[in-house]
Motif scaffolding. Structure first.
Motif, PDB file in Angstrom:
ATOM      1  N   ARG A 364       0.864  -1.174   0.000  1.00 43.53           N
ATOM      2  CA  ARG A 364       0.000   0.000   0.000  1.00 43.53           C
ATOM      3  C   ARG A 364       0.905   1.230   0.000  1.00 43.53           C
ATOM      4  O   ARG A 364       1.625   1.463   0.957  1.00 43.53           O
ATOM      5  CB  ARG A 364      -0.924   0.008   1.213  1.00 43.53           C
ATOM      6  N   ASN A 365       0.820   1.983  -1.099  1.00 41.22           N
ATOM      7  CA  ASN A 365       1.670   3.167  -1.257  1.00 41.22           C
ATOM      8  C   ASN A 365       3.148   2.811  -1.144  1.00 41.22           C
ATOM      9  O   ASN A 365       3.958   3.545  -0.557  1.00 41.22           O
ATOM     10  CB  ASN A 365       1.311   4.245  -0.225  1.00 41.22           C
ATOM     11  N   GLY A 366       3.498   1.646  -1.690  1.00 46.02           N
ATOM     12  CA  GLY A 366       4.883   1.216  -1.662  1.00 46.02           C
ATOM     13  C   GLY A 366       5.346   0.660  -0.341  1.00 46.02           C
ATOM     14  O   GLY A 366       6.527   0.348  -0.180  1.00 46.02           O
ATOM     15  N   ILE A 367       4.434   0.497   0.619  1.00 48.15           N
ATOM     16  CA  ILE A 367       4.791   0.001   1.955  1.00 48.15           C
ATOM     17  C   ILE A 367       4.066  -1.327   2.169  1.00 48.15           C
ATOM     18  O   ILE A 367       2.871  -1.437   1.888  1.00 48.15           O
ATOM     19  CB  ILE A 367       4.388   1.008   3.045  1.00 48.15           C
ATOM     20  N   PRO A 368       4.758  -2.354   2.660  1.00 46.52           N
ATOM     21  CA  PRO A 368       4.091  -3.636   2.904  1.00 46.52           C
ATOM     22  C   PRO A 368       2.946  -3.481   3.924  1.00 46.52           C
ATOM     23  O   PRO A 368       3.085  -2.780   4.931  1.00 46.52           O
ATOM     24  CB  PRO A 368       5.205  -4.529   3.454  1.00 46.52           C
TER      25      PRO A 368
END
Length: 865
Positions: A364-368
């Protein structure tokens, strides 16, 4: 008062009573007859009269209280008519009481109010249409949307209740319903008749009547024999091996009862669903009865059908019921998914104790979304009752749902059994148990204001809290809060505490912080209390939690500045359904007191025990608590019981250790810890409540509370916060907090609000009545007192004497109003000192003309008990 004035007063009262008596029927026109009371007459003791009344289609107007205040009727011969018409046994009556809502309705002309409401609604619609049609740009120059305002007449009209007139059609329906109820209970061909009784004062006008239902039950039918017809051989075997026939609720020679047969259907269904038959429902269980035996007996057959399945649009087939084993147990944390959206996320799995825990590998938004599992597998696995390779059980489903929900870290828990076809047909069909967990937000910040009521002292304050619902990934709940507020308290030297000005003067400021860590498992030494050989679903204890708590509070008031530090470590658990226990082996309190001028002057000429209560002290205690509360979420619950017991001991081990180590004593024979004398005492407190619903809108609550504290060698008195006091908004409400007792002692005016004791006895009786949806009324009576254990020459009559303590009890009845705002209840109680133990013996009961009647007005938040 002269005899003539007495006669005039009596005549005026009689005339007013007669006029008020006619008020209930003055708006009944034509041939209408007011239903005043309902009587159900049935002499069979085995028939529940309350259930009979529940089947009636017409009931009297709602009454405010269940006591008859109508004097003319009380003087009539209505009771004699009751005896002649329906006898005295087996009666159930409803309708006695004050018809408050009918009187309110009659105060208003309903026809006029309907016309007024129609005209007002028409004007409102015109103004609203004009506002809606106004261009948005010019809306700021227009008046705001109109608001509807109720007139006093409309307000009263909505509170009131129109008169219930006797309706022959509804009476006939009630007769049929009563007969049907008797048939369901096995009293076939019973007769139910009705009759009207007119009160003596209404016999000519016939505007009021009492409706009597005469129930004459026929001889009850009994069950001759029970025959089982189980068409699935597998189920037949399971029922025989499970001894179901032996514990069957439908037994030979028992009374025929449809409700019992429905309970038997539920029992069979539950047994089979706990034996792997996941798809089995109550519809497969039928009970047929043959009553054509001519002997008031029936032949009962319990039929369990096979499973049905569709062959075509018009035909159905039958097969043996499927039995399911649990194949896989899968736990999925629904982070990043909605309640209704299809789950399209990717997961990887971790196997722990035969349970697969899935981790969301999405981004999500480049974050796990989940770098690691949100909750430790061992915490969740211990609360999942299912076991792979074993049969599916409905009880495992319920236990798993309850234990996961009680962690209080999930908004929703969804358990979804998924059927897996067994193509080999070598054994039972399979189920995958998918447990979906929707967690609450992990971190929250809460800022709120609050109204407080501590010991009858009204205050307000605010708090800021930080809550972490999964601080160590084990469903631990951390709560850190900062609080501050002000409170209106009486000064110890206040001699006019009953004045409204002093009661509302906010003269106390407090500030503090508190941190609580709630862990859903046990630690040493509490781990030895749990049987490790039993699985979670087999243990009788649930909601086991270890609690760490620390707090600091600073209070500045007129008489002193006080700082209090607290540290505790304990364990709580729930046993079976209603019992909750708490074990707190370590509770530490440090109290520092800086007396103000008023307190210093008070202590300079008061007794030694009072001086000890307001000095620095240290408490290291152990506490045990037991709470029994039978209240449930069922709105139809008629009775509830509440009992709380606290046992506490402090300073005994410290005194023994200090004595063994030859530590020095001070001049008062006390040992010190960090320069502060520590308290040593034994204390017990019990609080019992009993709640009865006696009507649809009335309830009776009784309360008994008793406390005992025994100061021991190291400290000659109980600490201030552990002492007992009388009075206050939650106690004996006719006295202000800490102003009653101890015993018959009458304190000096400068010590009026500084009375504490070692023993407490208190009782309360309260009748609660619902007046409107938000407004409730109450009538109550409080009594009790406090005492000290040892005689004190400076406080004569304050000690406890087992032979005469009953003569020391205070008594104060009163009445009050409670307004329910939804999130809290505002309470106003007015109580009167009818018996004051501070007066000499023989003068303690209030007699008009002898002394002024003392009273106390209490403002509180919430119910007193």
């Amino acid at each position: 008062m002269s005899s003539i004035s007495r006669y005039k007063l009596l005549l005026l009262f009689a005339a007013g009573a007669c006029l008020f008596y006619q008020c209930t029927t003055r708006r009944i026109g034509g041939h209408g007859v007011l239903l005043k009371k309902v009587i159900v007459k049935c002499e069979d003791p085995d028939i529940n009269k309350d259930e009979l009344y529940g089947y009636l289609k017409q009931k009297p107007n709602r009454k405010l209280v269940g006591v008859n205040f109508n004097l003319p009727e009380a003087l009539s011969f209505i009771h004699i008519l009751h005896r002649r018409a329906v006898g005295t046994k087996g009666l159930f009556t409803n309708g006695a009481g004050f018809p408050f809502y009918l009187h309110i309705h009659n105060l208003v002309d309903s026809t006029r109010e309907l016309k007024r409401e129609t005209r007002r609604d028409l004007r409102y619609d015109k103004r609203k249409t004009k506002y809606d049609n106004t261009p948005k740009k010019s809306i700021g120059h227009q008046r705001k949307p109109p608001k509807k305002h109720q007139t006093i007449g409309e307000f009263l009209w909505k509170i009131g209740e129109p008169p219930v007139l006797i309706d022959d059609a509804k009476t006939a329906r009630s007769n049929k319903q009563l007969a049907l109820y008797l048939d369901n209970k096995g009293y076939f061909h019973s007769t139910v008749t009705d009759t009207l009784i007119y009160p003596w004062m209404q016999r000519n006008r016939k505007k009021k009547a009492i409706l009597c239902y005469l129930v004459k039950p026929a001889p009850p039918y009994t069950i001759r024999n029970v025959v089982w017809d189980i068409r699935d051989p597998n189920i037949a075997y399971d029922i025989q091996t499970d001894t179901s026939a032996a514990v069957c609720l439908v037994k030979p020679n028992s009374k025929f009862d449809i409700d019992t047969m429905e309970a038997e259907r539920d029992r069979i269904t539950r047994i089979l669903r706990n034996d792997g038959y996941y798809l089995f429902t109550k519809d497969y269980v039928r009970i047929s009865n043959d009553s054509a035996l001519g002997t008031h007996q029936v032949r009962t057959k319990i039929i369990i059908s096979k499973q049905e399945f569709r062959l075509s649009d018009t035909t159905w087939g039958e097969a043996n019921h499927q039995r399911f084993d649990v194949r896989n147990i899968i736990v999925k944390n629904m982070t990043g998914t909605g309640f209704t959206k299809e789950d399209t996320m990717q997961y990887d799995s971790t196997l722990f104790r035969e349970i697969y825990f899935l981790r969301n590998t999405g981004m999500r938004n480049g974050i796990p979304i989940e770098k690691q599992l949100k909750f430790k597998p061992e915490v969740l696995a211990s609360r999942i009752a299912f076991h792979s390779t074993l049969l599916y059980r409905q009880s495992d489903y319920e236990a798993t749902y309850g234990q996961l929900t009680r962690l209080n870290v999930f908004k929703q828990v969804v358990i979804d059994p998924v059927m897996i076809p067994d193509t080999s047909k070598t054994g039972n069909d399979k189920l995958d148990i998918l447990v979906k967990l929707y967690p609450v937000k992990r971190m929250t910040f809460i800022a709120q204001t609050e109204l407080t009521n501590t010991g009858g002292n009204f205050g307000m304050g605010g708090s800021f809290s930080y809550v972490n619902n999964n601080v160590f990934h084990g469903a631990e709940i951390l709560n850190i809060s900062l609080k501050g507020g002000t409170e209106a308290q009486h000064s110890f030297g206040d001699t006019h505490g009953s004045s409204t000005t002093n009661q509302l003067a906010f003269n106390t400021v407090s500030a503090g912080s508190e941190a609580t860590l709630n862990i859903p498992r046990e630690f040493f030494p509490f781990s030895y209390l749990v049987n490790k050989n039993r699985t979670e679903d087999q243990r009788k204890t649930v909601e086991r939690r270890t609690v760490f708590q620390s707090a600091f509070n600073y209070q500045k008031r007129q008489d002193y500045d006080r700082s209090l530090g607290n540290l505790s470590y304990g364990y709580t658990f729930r046993y079976k359904k209603y019992n909750k226990f708490g074990l707190f082996p370590v509770e530490m309190n440090v109290v520092k007191v800086i007396p103000g001028p008023g307190l210093t002057e008070l202590l300079s000429h008061s007794d030694q025990l009072l001086r000890y209560r307001f000095t620095d002290h240290f408490i290291l205690d152990s506490r045990y608590s037991w709470l029994y509360n039978s209240q449930t979420a069922d709105p139809n619950q008629r009775r509830t019981t509440y009992f709380k017991l606290d046992l506490e001991a402090s300073g005994n081990y410290m005194r023994a250790i200090y004595k063994l180590t030859n530590r020095p004593l001070d001049s008062n024979n006390s040992y010190h810890f960090a320069g502060i004398p520590f308290s040593q005492y034994l204390r017990a407190y019990a609080d019992f409540h009993k709640y009865w619903r006696v009507g649809d809108h009335e309830a009776i609550v009784i309360r008994m509370a008793s406390g005992f504290g025994l100061p021991l060698k190291n400290y000659p008195t109980l600490p201030l916060e552990k002492s007992f006091y009388g009075g206050g908004a939650n106690g004996i409400r006719a006295w202000e907090a800490r102003s009653l007792g101890p015993g018959t002692y009458f304190p000096p005016s400068d010590q009026r609000y500084a009375q504490f004791g070692d023993i407490q006895i208190e009782y309360n009786v309260e009748i609660r009545v619902k007046i409107t949806n938000s407004l409730n009324g109450a009538a109550f009576a409080d009594g009790g007192n406090i005492w000290i254990l040892k005689k004190d020459p400076q406080r004569p009559g304050a000690d406890f004497d087992p032979k005469k303590f009953i003569n020391d009890l205070a008594f104060g009845p009163g009445f009050g109003l409670r307004y329910d705002l939804g999130f809290f209840v505002v309470r106003l109680d007015w109580a009167f000192r009818i018996r004051d133990p501070a007066y000499p013996y023989g003068e303690r009961w209030y007699i008009p003309g002898q002394r002024k009647l003392g009273s106390n007005l209490n403002f509180g938040i919430g119910y007193p008990f």
